[in-house]
Design a protein around this motif. Sequence first.
Motif, PDB file in Angstrom:
ATOM      1  N   PRO A 188       0.843  -1.209   0.000  1.00  0.00           N
ATOM      2  CA  PRO A 188       0.000   0.000   0.000  1.00  0.00           C
ATOM      3  C   PRO A 188       0.872   1.251   0.000  1.00  0.00           C
ATOM      4  CG  PRO A 188       0.014  -1.033   2.169  1.00  0.00           C
ATOM      5  CD  PRO A 188       0.717  -1.977   1.250  1.00  0.00           C
ATOM      6  N   LEU A 189       0.444   2.242  -0.762  1.00  0.00           N
ATOM      7  CA  LEU A 189       1.210   3.477  -0.876  1.00  0.00           C
ATOM      8  C   LEU A 189       0.218   4.589  -1.172  1.00  0.00           C
ATOM      9  CD1 LEU A 189       4.254   4.380  -0.919  1.00  0.00           C
ATOM     10  CD2 LEU A 189       4.112   4.238  -3.412  1.00  0.00           C
ATOM     11  N   ASP A 190       0.092   5.540  -0.230  1.00  0.00           N
ATOM     12  CA  ASP A 190      -0.880   6.592  -0.481  1.00  0.00           C
ATOM     13  C   ASP A 190      -0.391   7.533  -1.577  1.00  0.00           C
ATOM     14  OD1 ASP A 190       0.381   7.930   2.474  1.00  0.00           O
ATOM     15  OD2 ASP A 190       0.438   9.086   0.615  1.00  0.00           O
ATOM     16  N   GLU A 191      -1.324   8.233  -2.179  1.00  0.00           N
ATOM     17  CA  GLU A 191      -1.027   9.025  -3.368  1.00  0.00           C
ATOM     18  C   GLU A 191       0.011  10.106  -3.108  1.00  0.00           C
ATOM     19  OE1 GLU A 191      -3.463  11.864  -6.501  1.00  0.00           O
ATOM     20  OE2 GLU A 191      -4.475  10.142  -5.594  1.00  0.00           O
ATOM     21  N   GLU A 192      -0.104  10.793  -1.993  1.00  0.00           N
ATOM     22  CA  GLU A 192       0.831  11.873  -1.686  1.00  0.00           C
ATOM     23  C   GLU A 192       2.249  11.333  -1.523  1.00  0.00           C
ATOM     24  OE1 GLU A 192       1.569  15.334   1.705  1.00  0.00           O
ATOM     25  OE2 GLU A 192      -0.324  14.221   1.653  1.00  0.00           O
ATOM     26  N   GLN A 193       2.376  10.201  -0.808  1.00  0.00           N
ATOM     27  CA  GLN A 193       3.685   9.592  -0.610  1.00  0.00           C
ATOM     28  C   GLN A 193       4.280   9.125  -1.943  1.00  0.00           C
ATOM     29  OE1 GLN A 193       3.689   5.785   1.400  1.00  0.00           O
ATOM     30  NE2 GLN A 193       5.567   6.298   2.511  1.00  0.00           N
ATOM     31  N   ARG A 244       2.399   3.791 -10.935  1.00  0.00           N
ATOM     32  CA  ARG A 244       1.841   3.422  -9.623  1.00  0.00           C
ATOM     33  C   ARG A 244       0.968   2.179  -9.693  1.00  0.00           C
ATOM     34  NH1 ARG A 244      -1.696   7.546  -7.448  1.00  0.00           N
ATOM     35  NH2 ARG A 244      -1.325   9.141  -9.022  1.00  0.00           N
ATOM     36  N   LYS A 252       3.688  10.302  -4.951  1.00  0.00           N
ATOM     37  CA  LYS A 252       4.089  11.433  -5.786  1.00  0.00           C
ATOM     38  C   LYS A 252       5.381  12.066  -5.292  1.00  0.00           C
ATOM     39  CE  LYS A 252      -0.351  12.475  -7.870  1.00  0.00           C
ATOM     40  NZ  LYS A 252      -1.320  13.510  -8.264  1.00  0.00           N
TER      41      LYS A 252
END
Length: 442
Positions: free
Chosen positions: A299-304, A320, A306
Amino acid sequence: MESMHYRLRCLACGEPCPEQRSGFRLHCDCAAPPRGLLRAEYAERFASGGGGGVFRYRAWLPVRRSAPQPATPRKPAPGPVAYRSDELARRIGLDRLVVLFSGYWPERGAHCETCSFKELEALTVTARLPEDERRPLVVASAGNTGRAFHTVCSRTGVPAVVVVPEAALPALWTTAPPAAETTLIAVSGDADYADAIRVAGMISGLPGFLAEGGAHNVARRDGMGTTLLAGVESAGALPNHYVQAVGSGTGAIAAWEMAQRLVRDGRFGGQIPRMHLAQNRPFTIMADAWEQRSRQLPPLDEEQAKRRIAALRAAVLSNRNPPYALAGGVYDALSASAGAMYRVTNRQAERAGALFAASEGCDIDPAAAVAVAALQQAVARGAVERDQLVFLNVTGGGLRRLHGERRVRRLEPDLTVDHRTVTAADLARLLDAAGAPAQEVA
């Protein structure tokens, strides 16, 4: 339906899928969303045809036609080349290193004027289209793919809409003359490749547009897979090891698929090469998943995500949502080949690129430099032995040389949209106003 020299098979359900009369088939009807890739199957054994360029491998390409524009002495056909390296091999510590090169290097016979192996896929994808297909082809890109499709479609008159993040615009240039049929859209702000893919998906969902399909397009994969065929032609055998940098991993899947065909052919060895795939730190989601032998990406949030992508030297290695987990994807290629993945820092890539240029005499792009650095790591770890046959896929190079010898035109966007607010209706209106109207399907 015209007679085809290939057929398609779904890797999820195992059943054959007929090619489509218009456009091309991207998915099997067995599942929605698709659980696996399609794969092209060819009746013939491997043989290259006359002439040069990517279409010398037409028997193993899912195309309806060959090069739309014939090669001339002044304009040789673009295609992959392979050669045995001496100096780079010596410096890395190998005896049998074959470089697979796609880019601009005339002395080596390399004439891809987009300086990337993405030109190979653009040529084969457009050659898969029926002659009477006039719907604009919709392509998303982080840079190199967009440059390749814009150039190839401009030269051949294939209507296309190319969608890229605004940050990728410096990579969008061409040696082709302007073409009204080709539209470039920039996705503004903090957009990355995933945002470009989402906007392109909105456009291709409009009536009268045609999705190119990315990794799901068998012509894209087999076009890039011709790099492996060039290597086997040069070396006379499949390698023990295959090395490449990956963003989506589509090129690595392509090499794995071609290797399976060559094993079945039986004349080039009976073992699939071990896949050594590299990502640019700090964006290493496939390497992270493979380290855990997990089919699921972390899992990787969008802000991280980018933030990490913005820090990359090789910005094109930034998908992504790569085709990692699906049937026939990167995970399966690594599993089937007992593969390995590598994380390469920007500094390591910079040094590796300089090493290649000093050893071989040609500049290479940052993604290709990541692959060279990964090979150095593999040799240092003992994962690759000195006397083994290694194919190194240098996926782009020769940009400095080309820009000194050809008239290069920077591409400016025809439209700029904000991915956070734009709607499908907005896109339809803007495209129509820009002169890229949808085409009715016959």
